[in-house]
Design an enzyme around this catalytic site. Structure first.
Site, PDB file in Angstrom:
ATOM      1  N   CYS A   2       0.858  -1.202   0.000  1.00  0.00           N
ATOM      2  CA  CYS A   2       0.000   0.000   0.000  1.00  0.00           C
ATOM      3  C   CYS A   2       0.884   1.238   0.000  1.00  0.00           C
ATOM      4  CB  CYS A   2      -0.877   0.007   1.253  1.00  0.00           C
ATOM      5  SG  CYS A   2      -1.802  -1.510   1.450  1.00  0.00           S
ATOM      6  N   ARG A  27       3.430   1.337  -7.209  1.00  0.00           N
ATOM      7  CA  ARG A  27       3.512   0.253  -6.213  1.00  0.00           C
ATOM      8  C   ARG A  27       2.430  -0.797  -6.429  1.00  0.00           C
ATOM      9  NH1 ARG A  27       6.177   2.254  -1.362  1.00  0.00           N
ATOM     10  NH2 ARG A  27       4.899   0.946  -0.027  1.00  0.00           N
ATOM     11  N   TRP A  75      -3.222  -2.123  -1.612  1.00  0.00           N
ATOM     12  CA  TRP A  75      -2.954  -3.403  -2.275  1.00  0.00           C
ATOM     13  C   TRP A  75      -3.622  -4.439  -1.381  1.00  0.00           C
ATOM     14  CZ3 TRP A  75      -0.901  -5.720  -6.510  1.00  0.00           C
ATOM     15  CH2 TRP A  75      -0.513  -7.039  -6.398  1.00  0.00           C
ATOM     16  N   ASN A 101      -0.266   0.652   6.105  1.00  0.00           N
ATOM     17  CA  ASN A 101       0.437  -0.254   5.198  1.00  0.00           C
ATOM     18  C   ASN A 101       1.041  -1.335   6.068  1.00  0.00           C
ATOM     19  OD1 ASN A 101       1.764  -1.532   3.155  1.00  0.00           O
ATOM     20  ND2 ASN A 101       3.358   0.028   2.906  1.00  0.00           N
ATOM     21  N   GLY A 102       0.709  -2.611   5.777  1.00  0.00           N
ATOM     22  CA  GLY A 102       1.251  -3.711   6.579  1.00  0.00           C
ATOM     23  C   GLY A 102       0.170  -4.738   6.853  1.00  0.00           C
ATOM     24  N   GLU A 478      13.934 -22.904 -13.504  1.00  0.00           N
ATOM     25  CA  GLU A 478      13.642 -21.491 -13.229  1.00  0.00           C
ATOM     26  C   GLU A 478      14.873 -20.633 -13.515  1.00  0.00           C
ATOM     27  OE1 GLU A 478      11.181 -19.826 -13.054  1.00  0.00           O
ATOM     28  OE2 GLU A 478      11.726 -17.945 -12.111  1.00  0.00           O
ATOM     29  N   LYS A 482      14.827 -17.554 -16.222  1.00  0.00           N
ATOM     30  CA  LYS A 482      15.224 -16.195 -15.828  1.00  0.00           C
ATOM     31  C   LYS A 482      16.253 -15.642 -16.802  1.00  0.00           C
ATOM     32  CE  LYS A 482      12.707 -14.693 -12.971  1.00  0.00           C
ATOM     33  NZ  LYS A 482      11.789 -15.589 -13.491  1.00  0.00           N
ATOM     34  N   GLU A 485      14.672 -15.065 -20.339  1.00  0.00           N
ATOM     35  CA  GLU A 485      13.601 -14.049 -20.514  1.00  0.00           C
ATOM     36  C   GLU A 485      14.116 -12.622 -20.360  1.00  0.00           C
ATOM     37  OE1 GLU A 485      10.300 -14.602 -17.829  1.00  0.00           O
ATOM     38  OE2 GLU A 485      11.586 -15.007 -16.138  1.00  0.00           O
ATOM     39  N   HIS A 501      22.829 -39.231 -21.881  1.00  0.00           N
ATOM     40  CA  HIS A 501      21.975 -39.853 -22.906  1.00  0.00           C
ATOM     41  C   HIS A 501      21.777 -38.911 -24.084  1.00  0.00           C
ATOM     42  CE1 HIS A 501      21.260 -42.990 -20.039  1.00  0.00           C
ATOM     43  NE2 HIS A 501      20.791 -42.132 -19.147  1.00  0.00           N
ATOM     44  N   LYS A 600       3.598  -9.132 -18.266  1.00  0.00           N
ATOM     45  CA  LYS A 600       3.625  -9.516 -16.855  1.00  0.00           C
ATOM     46  C   LYS A 600       2.580 -10.594 -16.586  1.00  0.00           C
ATOM     47  CE  LYS A 600       4.830  -9.532 -12.606  1.00  0.00           C
ATOM     48  NZ  LYS A 600       6.029 -10.369 -12.348  1.00  0.00           N
TER      49      LYS A 600
END
Ligand code: BG6
Length: 605
Positions: A2, A27, A75, A101-102, A478, A482, A485, A501, A600
């Site tokens: 937030c 944010r 948020w 915020n929290g 992953e 990364k 991309e 193999h 995104k």
């Protein structure tokens, strides 16, 4: 996260508050609101949606004349992004308004206590308990009542408060969520970060955990955690606005890599109470499932590949992981004995939504692991567990991914315990391991300088191999994604045991191989794979746990991550791989936050 703005001075507050909220939009948020001290007490407007929608409401609201106010972009964590759940929140008597915020971890017990005392709540948020508790404690001294209030709170908060009895003053408190004071001439500010106030002043004071403060047009007073007045000199900001939005980092991706310890903290800590894992409101009878299927896209799928191993290892139920775009079309044999787990940072990925619907249509129970509260997937699934990573701006996910791992680990331990497949000692060891992850992630971030040097050495290598076994192989996927991309270098994740193999034919002098060796019980096997590729001229960058020294003899470089529980090391092992991708992309001049061709969230097929 937030966003908070507070203002007191001699200019109309509304334009200043709205402009501050606009600057905090980066944010990420889903609702916004402002409260103003007027000649007739506190007035507020708030609504789900964007700041411009709030500005349109403000333009029509006649009763917002005032020179002191607070504002907020929310948020959503507790409670969907509705008008009622938007901040500010007011006490029932209209005397106080608050923005926060929290996460208040003990908000339910406080809420129950106040309801028993006759307090009526308007929203589902954790924040509202703060302002109602403040009003309950209020005895005419705002600062004393606020101090008493925050002493009952467990969790994180950055607060800004207006009191109708004290015109022109804004009160604030900080614990674990950032809050700064902007020091002006005849005006002063509070804000979550510099972005919101940098156009008015570059002189700021960072509040520390436990500190409270109060600002009026000509004074800033700060109190330490013991209630004693403390003098703090402002620091002068040299950033420009663009840099401020990234918290001083060059890219959102690096900011979010660095935020991972606090994202893990916010995701894990509220779910471990008294040594027991509590999974919010999840109600699942694990005994009815004979199979678990995890489905997702991109990095979320890679998180699922880690979760598959951890959950099967602990719960002793067959677990599969499959990309959503494949699962949705293969007419899988699943039924009411299947638990389908979908993972999605955005909660809006089209293939994952379709996979979720496929599971529901076939009678499976569904559990979603999502970062965006109130998103399509969060609403569609039978059960949802949120990753509290905060908004993720960079296209390439980092904190979103590691908090998905954390939720999968929490779920695996919780489910195994429910199934009676985890004895006390093992359970305690895992819970201890989970609690240690934020600090271990913080230590893994110390590898940043070393990784930057390696990126300078190897940024032009092509067809880089990432190899590993078991959990290391899931991490290799992953790490490879990364790199691809954001740096556009081709790379491939390969099961280390499969190299011989066929693929080892591609290993030639100068080929860079990233060998992941954190899986304890298969360590020797992967070490022999390192020898095999070294024998053919490869350059080997190994990632191993600190306690493993033998790798030195084989690899050209070793990145050591903190020792973790044998099932939990992916959370730290991924960090040097994220940093490697970032610094290679930087070396190659790539657009790190907005890589070409990527989105995104892919909300179309
Ligand atoms: C891609 C993102 O578009 O979608 C990845 O670039 C992400 O970072 C993938 O892992 C899945 O998105 P989500 O929101 O469903 O996790």
């Amino acid at each position: 996260m937030c966003g908070i703005i507070g203002y007191t001075g001699s200019d109309p507050a509304v334009p200043i508050l709205l402009d501050g909220l606009k600057k905090l939009e980066y944010r990420g948020y889903d609702s916004a609101g402002i409260a103003v001290q007027t000649k007739d007490g506190l007035h507020m407007i708030k609504a789900s949606g964007k700041v411009e929608h709030l500005a349109a409401l403000a333009a029509q609201a006649p009763d917002l004349e005032g020179v002191c106010g607070i504002g907020h972009t929310r948020w959503a964590t507790h409670g969907s992004p509705t008008d009622i759940n938007a901040h500010p929140h007011m006490s029932a008597d209209g005397r106080f308004a608050i923005v926060h915020n929290g996460i208040i971890e003990n908000y339910l017990e406080i809420k129950k206590d106040l309801e028993e005392k006759g307090v009526v709540f308007a929203s589902e948020t954790d924040t509202e308990v703060i302002v109602q508790l403040l009003a309950y404690y209020y005895d005419g001294d705002v600062r004393k009542s606020l101090t008493r209030t925050i002493r009952r709170l467990e969790g994180s908060y950055a607060l800004a408060v207006l009191c109708a009895d004290v015109p022109g003053t804004v009160f604030a408190a900080r614990m674990s969520s950032p809050l700064i004071v902007g020091v002006g001439a005849g005006e002063n500010y509070f804000a979550s970060d510099i972005t919101a106030l940098i156009r008015h002043t570059k002189d700021v004071i960072d509040l520390e955990d436990g500190e409270t403060a109060e600002i009026s047009p000509d004074s800033v007073v700060i109190y330490d955690r013991y209630g004693s007045r403390t003098e703090k000199a402002p620091r002068h900001i040299l950033w420009d606005i663009a840099a401020a939005e990234k918290g001083g980092y060059d890219h959102f991706m690096m900011k979010e890599i660095m935020e991972q310890p606090q994202a893990l903290q916010a995701t894990i800590v509220p779910r471990i109470k008294g040594g027991q894992i509590v999974l919010d409101s999840v109600e699942l009878d694990m005994t009815k499932f004979d199979r678990i299927l995890i489905t997702a896209c991109g990095s979320a799928y890679h998180a699922g590949c880690v979760g598959r191993i951890v959950i099967e290892s602990l719960c002793r139920i067959p677990v599969e992981a499959e990309v959503a775009s494949e699962f949705r079309y293969r007419d899988a044999v699943i039924n009411e004995k299947t638990l389908v787990i979908v993972i999605s940072q955005s909660g809006e990925t089209a293939d994952t939504i379709a996979a979720l619907k496929e599971g529901k249509n076939k009678g499976a129970s569904t559990l979603a692991i999502v970062n965006v509260v109130g998103s399509t997937i969060a609403k569609l699934a039978d059960q949802v567990i949120y990753t509290w990573a905060g908004p993720e701006i960079a296209v390439a996910t980092t904190k979103g991914y590691v908090t998905q791992l954390a939720i999968l680990d929490l779920f695996a331990v919780w489910a195994a315990r429910k199934l009676g497949r985890l004895d006390d000692a093992s359970y305690k060891k895992l819970v201890k391991g989970l609690k240690a992850l934020p600090a271990q992630a913080q230590r893994a971030l110390d590898l940043s300088a070393g990784v930057k040097r390696l990126a300078a050495l190897y940024h032009d290598r092509q067809s880089i191999f990432f190899i590993g076994r078991n959990l290391d192989y899931a991490l290799a996927m992953e790490g490879s994604l990364k790199l691809k991309e954001i740096s556009y270098l081709h790379s491939e994740a390969y099961a280390a045991g499969e190299l011989k193999h066929g693929t080892i034919a591609l290993i030639e002098p100068g080929r860079l191989v990233v060998a992941l060796c954190c899986c304890e019980r298969l360590y020797e096997k992967t070490a022999s794979n390192i020898q095999q590729v070294k024998a053919r001229g490869a350059t080997v960058l190994a990632v191993a746990q600190e306690s493993k020294r033998q790798v030195y003899g084989e690899a050209d470089h070793v990145l050591q991550v903190p020792d973790c529980h044998p099932l939990l090391f992916p959370v730290t092992e991924i960090i040097p791989l994220q940093l490697l991708a970032y610094y290679v992309a930087l070396e190659n001049g790539c657009d790190i936050d907005k890589p070409k061709n990527l989105a995104k969230s892919v909300t179309v097929e």
